[in-house]
Design an enzyme around this catalytic site. Structure first.
Site, PDB file in Angstrom:
ATOM      1  N   CYS A 187       9.010   6.366 -23.516  1.00 42.33           N
ATOM      2  CA  CYS A 187       7.799   6.149 -22.724  1.00 42.33           C
ATOM      3  C   CYS A 187       8.086   5.402 -21.433  1.00 42.33           C
ATOM      4  CB  CYS A 187       6.743   5.401 -23.533  1.00 42.33           C
ATOM      5  SG  CYS A 187       7.248   3.759 -24.091  1.00 42.33           S
ATOM      6  N   ARG A 201      14.292  -5.858 -13.087  1.00 44.53           N
ATOM      7  CA  ARG A 201      13.720  -4.571 -12.695  1.00 44.53           C
ATOM      8  C   ARG A 201      12.905  -4.646 -11.424  1.00 44.53           C
ATOM      9  NH1 ARG A 201       9.449  -3.493 -17.564  1.00 44.53           N
ATOM     10  NH2 ARG A 201       8.459  -2.062 -16.116  1.00 44.53           N
ATOM     11  N   HIS A 254       0.827  -1.205   0.000  1.00 43.56           N
ATOM     12  CA  HIS A 254       0.000   0.000   0.000  1.00 43.56           C
ATOM     13  C   HIS A 254       0.862   1.256   0.000  1.00 43.56           C
ATOM     14  CE1 HIS A 254      -3.603  -2.430   1.601  1.00 43.56           C
ATOM     15  NE2 HIS A 254      -3.812  -2.119   0.348  1.00 43.56           N
ATOM     16  N   ARG A 285      -0.045   0.528 -28.016  1.00 41.03           N
ATOM     17  CA  ARG A 285       0.890  -0.597 -28.033  1.00 41.03           C
ATOM     18  C   ARG A 285       0.117  -1.902 -28.126  1.00 41.03           C
ATOM     19  NH1 ARG A 285       4.776  -1.391 -22.966  1.00 41.03           N
ATOM     20  NH2 ARG A 285       2.836  -2.122 -22.001  1.00 41.03           N
ATOM     21  N   ASN A 289      12.616   1.294 -19.053  1.00 36.35           N
ATOM     22  CA  ASN A 289      12.609   0.345 -17.940  1.00 36.35           C
ATOM     23  C   ASN A 289      13.206  -0.990 -18.376  1.00 36.35           C
ATOM     24  OD1 ASN A 289      11.088   2.469 -17.063  1.00 36.35           O
ATOM     25  ND2 ASN A 289       9.256   1.299 -16.614  1.00 36.35           N
ATOM     26  N   ASP A 290      12.680  -1.527 -19.477  1.00 38.41           N
ATOM     27  CA  ASP A 290      13.202  -2.802 -19.962  1.00 38.41           C
ATOM     28  C   ASP A 290      14.581  -2.643 -20.599  1.00 38.41           C
ATOM     29  OD1 ASP A 290      11.495  -4.885 -19.235  1.00 38.41           O
ATOM     30  OD2 ASP A 290      10.050  -4.375 -20.787  1.00 38.41           O
ATOM     31  N   ARG A 323      -1.417   1.049 -22.897  1.00 34.75           N
ATOM     32  CA  ARG A 323      -1.111  -0.360 -22.635  1.00 34.75           C
ATOM     33  C   ARG A 323      -2.364  -1.196 -22.897  1.00 34.75           C
ATOM     34  NH1 ARG A 323       0.874   2.631 -18.109  1.00 34.75           N
ATOM     35  NH2 ARG A 323       3.147   2.618 -17.920  1.00 34.75           N
ATOM     36  N   GLU A 382      13.419  -1.815 -26.680  1.00 32.72           N
ATOM     37  CA  GLU A 382      13.576  -2.274 -25.295  1.00 32.72           C
ATOM     38  C   GLU A 382      14.765  -3.207 -25.131  1.00 32.72           C
ATOM     39  OE1 GLU A 382       9.264  -2.953 -23.564  1.00 32.72           O
ATOM     40  OE2 GLU A 382       9.380  -3.662 -25.633  1.00 32.72           O
TER      41      GLU A 382
END
Length: 711
Positions: A644, A601, A341, A477, A590-591, A441, A567
């Protein structure tokens, strides 16, 4: 659902009806769905229970028992019901499960589910396990936070798991210690036990009422989490266990409730993974009931006159939901994971947060601390050079709202777009001023389904997103399933390393009909919303051949703007040839960082490696931009390059990306204003100089410091 049967009801009677149903929401029956289920069944005259293989059946009216089953998306649950309204109660339970409790569009929960699933086989620890378990041992339960500095003069520092982006500096303020365990006492006399039981019931009821009142006063994510916490507090199981201890053993109300909730918290902790993150919620309920019995206030977030960095072991939902972003600059927790949380609400409030940071309690009370919620970096007593580019209280509180257009100080325009996962996200992003979406997404339309959505359903969804950005660009995507977003209806095979397996476009090789349907739906949506630019791109592309295959299918479907995500290092280094077949590329940093640095990650211990500031990652971004330039020179038209990934939401790194030649940046809607403000403070030449300095650096920290010093 298929009919099933065979086990008795919770009281031992045979069920009147039963069904087997597959969980489709990523995290399964965690606390919030369990609470929602209990609330939905309150009006039925029936006893409903749930059962999973290897576990005893539990009452669906007990949220803690249901959450304790430790389920996740894809698990099959046997639902049975007995009583006058058994059929109706069963149907309602099955409906809620099949609809996924409204959680299919949540990328955080999807990632957490995959992290847990990745560790489920072969005896490996779950990737989504508590950050504390990954980063190091935790202090014994009840250990008060240390207010003193670590031994010696060296400042505390290191990395945890960054779960909410942003880079800030402020004084550390520790959460007060939890209430201590009640003292042992002699058994109560039999005639006193009824009065003591009534006292406990009144205290528990007061806690439920207080949490419900706070839920009604809160909004959005905070309200939902507080309502679920109130439902957990109303769970009859721990209360009945405590009342039994009072009546049978003569335990005092404090002792009995402490033991009952502690037993449940221990079960959750032992289960590991995402369920272990809920142990904090249970301990919080224990503390609130005991505080009510003692007539004292439950420990909560400290109140200060000036903004501060909140340091804690972990935060319970009732604490996190009441945080004021004007004063809480950042959160540093020694426990917690990506689905805690703390992580969920910090993101919704726009508060930078790092969890799973083993050195949290060594941060000295009142001394300055640097927190980077993107990289997971935490540093006590930072130097001015280390703090360069970090936000402080005035910049957090006085930032102007995003106007919808962004440019450097000398007028170089940069498109700022939003990453979205649902039509509701798109509406919020448009209201926040986003110029469009650089990443929709689409897989979140699939995650709550037992089978793929139809072309009609998909077309309506995509059109609803396009309508939110009327006249602007929306990058759709295609299905990015596998790894952290498994889809049960595709029947994926178990893989040793899902992140390097059949995911993204690779899924379409095996299920081309899914991709063709999706592309047809996108083309229909574009036709229904004229004026909006529907761009489509494929994830997880590694070769020019893959890009050509995808582009052929997309153009045959009638889509004009076709691109791919960069990526993998292979795609970055082959960008010139990839762009011979497509119109644009978008960097998923990120990737890209994960695959470049060979650093999962979701791993807290590897957070420092999995950092977009790593010069190797920046050099691959530069190689992509260079490849786009070469492709444009050969083919005439400019090939746009966007970002992105999380890197786009860092106000300093965003300027470095612009300096590298990136055309557009897509991020969470909450980051738009900060990035626009940063761009407006620097010229394009400053951005290019910062990019050059970062590319030449030896490591991630040096790259950040070099760029920040120039900006």
């Amino acid at each position: 659902p298929g009919a099933a049967g065979g086990a008795g009801s919770a009281d031992g009677a045979e069920p009147d009806t039963s069904a087997a149903v597959t969980l489709v929401n990523p995290m399964g029956l965690h606390a919030r769905p369990a609470a929602a289920l209990a609330g939905a069944l309150a009006g039925f005259d029936a006893e409903v229970r749930l059962e999973v293989p290897g576990r005893s059946p539990v009452s669906a009216r007990s949220p803690l028992s249901v959450a304790g089953l430790g389920t996740r998306g894809g698990d099959e649950v046997l639902v049975s019901a007995a009583g006058p309204q058994a059929d109706e109660a069963l149907a309602e339970t099955v409906r809620l499960i099949e609809e996924g409790f409204g959680e299919a569009g949540d990328p955080v929960l999807a990632a957490g589910a995959a992290a847990t699933a990745a560790g489920a086989g072969g005896g490996s620890p779950a990737r989504g396990a508590s950050g504390a378990g990954a980063a190091g041992p935790t202090a014994p339960e009840g250990t008060p936070p240390a207010g003193a500095a670590p031994s010696g003069d060296a400042p505390a520092g290191g990395s945890g798991l960054g779960v909410s982006p942003g880079r800030v500096v402020g004084p550390a303020v520790h959460m007060p210690p939890p209430l201590g365990a009640p003292a042992e006492q002699a058994p109560l006399a039999p005639e006193a036990r009824t009065t003591e039981a009534r006292r406990l019931e009144e205290a528990a009821s007061a806690v439920v009422q207080e949490l419900n009142a706070r839920a009604k006063a809160a909004h959005g994510e905070a309200s939902a989490i507080l309502a679920a916490t109130a439902a957990l507090a109303a769970d009859p199981a721990p209360l009945e266990a405590a009342l039994t201890l009072i009546r049978d053993e003569g335990a005092g109300a404090e002792q009995a409730s402490w033991r009952a909730y502690t037993d449940i918290a221990a079960q959750f902790s032992a289960a590991g993974g995402a369920l272990a993150e809920r142990a904090t919620d249970v301990r919080d309920l224990r503390g609130r009931v005991v505080a009510a019995l003692r007539g004292v206030s439950a420990p909560g977030v400290p109140v200060r006159d000036e903004p501060f960095v909140l340091v804690a072991r972990d935060l319970a939902p009732a604490d996190t939901a009441g945080l004021d972003p004007a004063f809480v600059l950042a959160i540093v927790a020694s426990e917690g994971g990506p689905t805690s949380h703390t992580a969920i609400l910090a993101r919704s409030l726009g508060i930078p947060a790092v969890v799973g940071f083993a050195g949290a309690q060594a941060l000295a009370e009142g001394e300055g601390v640097l927190v980077d919620g993107g990289t997971g970096e935490v540093l006590g007593r930072p130097t001015p050079e280390q703090s360069a580019g970090a936000a402080t209280a005035p910049s957090v509180r006085e930032r102007a709202a995003f106007t919808g257009r962004a440019a450097t100080a000398d007028g170089h325009e940069v498109q700022l777009l939003a990453n979205v996962g649902t039509a509701a996200d798109a509406r919020k992003a448009a209201a926040a001023g986003a110029e469009g979406s650089g990443l929709f997404r689409t897989e979140f339309a699939f995650l709550d389904r037992a089978e793929a959505p139809s072309e009609d359903e998909q077309a309506e969804l995509y059109a609803s997103v396009l309508r939110s950005f009327q006249g602007s660009k929306v990058v759709l995507r295609t299905l990015d399933s596998g790894s952290d977003k498994p889809l049960p209806f595709l029947h994926p095979e178990a893989e040793e390393n899902p992140a390097l397996g059949v995911r993204g476009l690779r899924t379409a090789w095996r299920h081309e009909e899914i991709l063709r349907t999706q592309l047809a739906a996108m083309a229909r949506a574009q036709a229904e919303v004229p004026g909006t630019q529907a761009w489509v791109m494929a994830p997880m592309v590694a070769t020019a051949e893959e890009a050509a295959w995808f582009a052929g299918l997309a153009r045959a479907a009638g889509l004009r703007h076709v691109g791919v995500m960069i990526e993998t290092p292979a795609a970055a280094l082959s960008a010139e040839h990839v762009l011979e077949h497509v119109d644009f590329v978008s960097l998923g940093t990120n990737d890209l960082a994960q695959y470049t640095m060979a650093a999962d990650r979701l791993s807290a211990p590897l957070a420092a490696l999995n950092d977009p500031w790593q010069p190797a990652v920046l050099r691959l971004i530069a190689a992509t931009v260079n490849g786009a330039g070469l492709a444009s020179a050969a083919g005439g038209a400019k090939r746009p390059v966007g970002v992105c990934g999380e890197a786009a939401s860092d106000p300093v790194l965003a300027r470095v990306l612009v300096g590298l030649g990136v055309d557009s940046l897509s991020m969470s809607a909450g980051a738009l204003a900060a990035v626009a403000e940063g761009l407006a403070s620097s010229t394009l030449e400053h951005c290019r100089a910062a990019a050059t300095a970062a590319l030449s650096a030896a490591g991630a920290r040096e790259a950040r410091e070099a760029a920040s010093g120039l900006l």
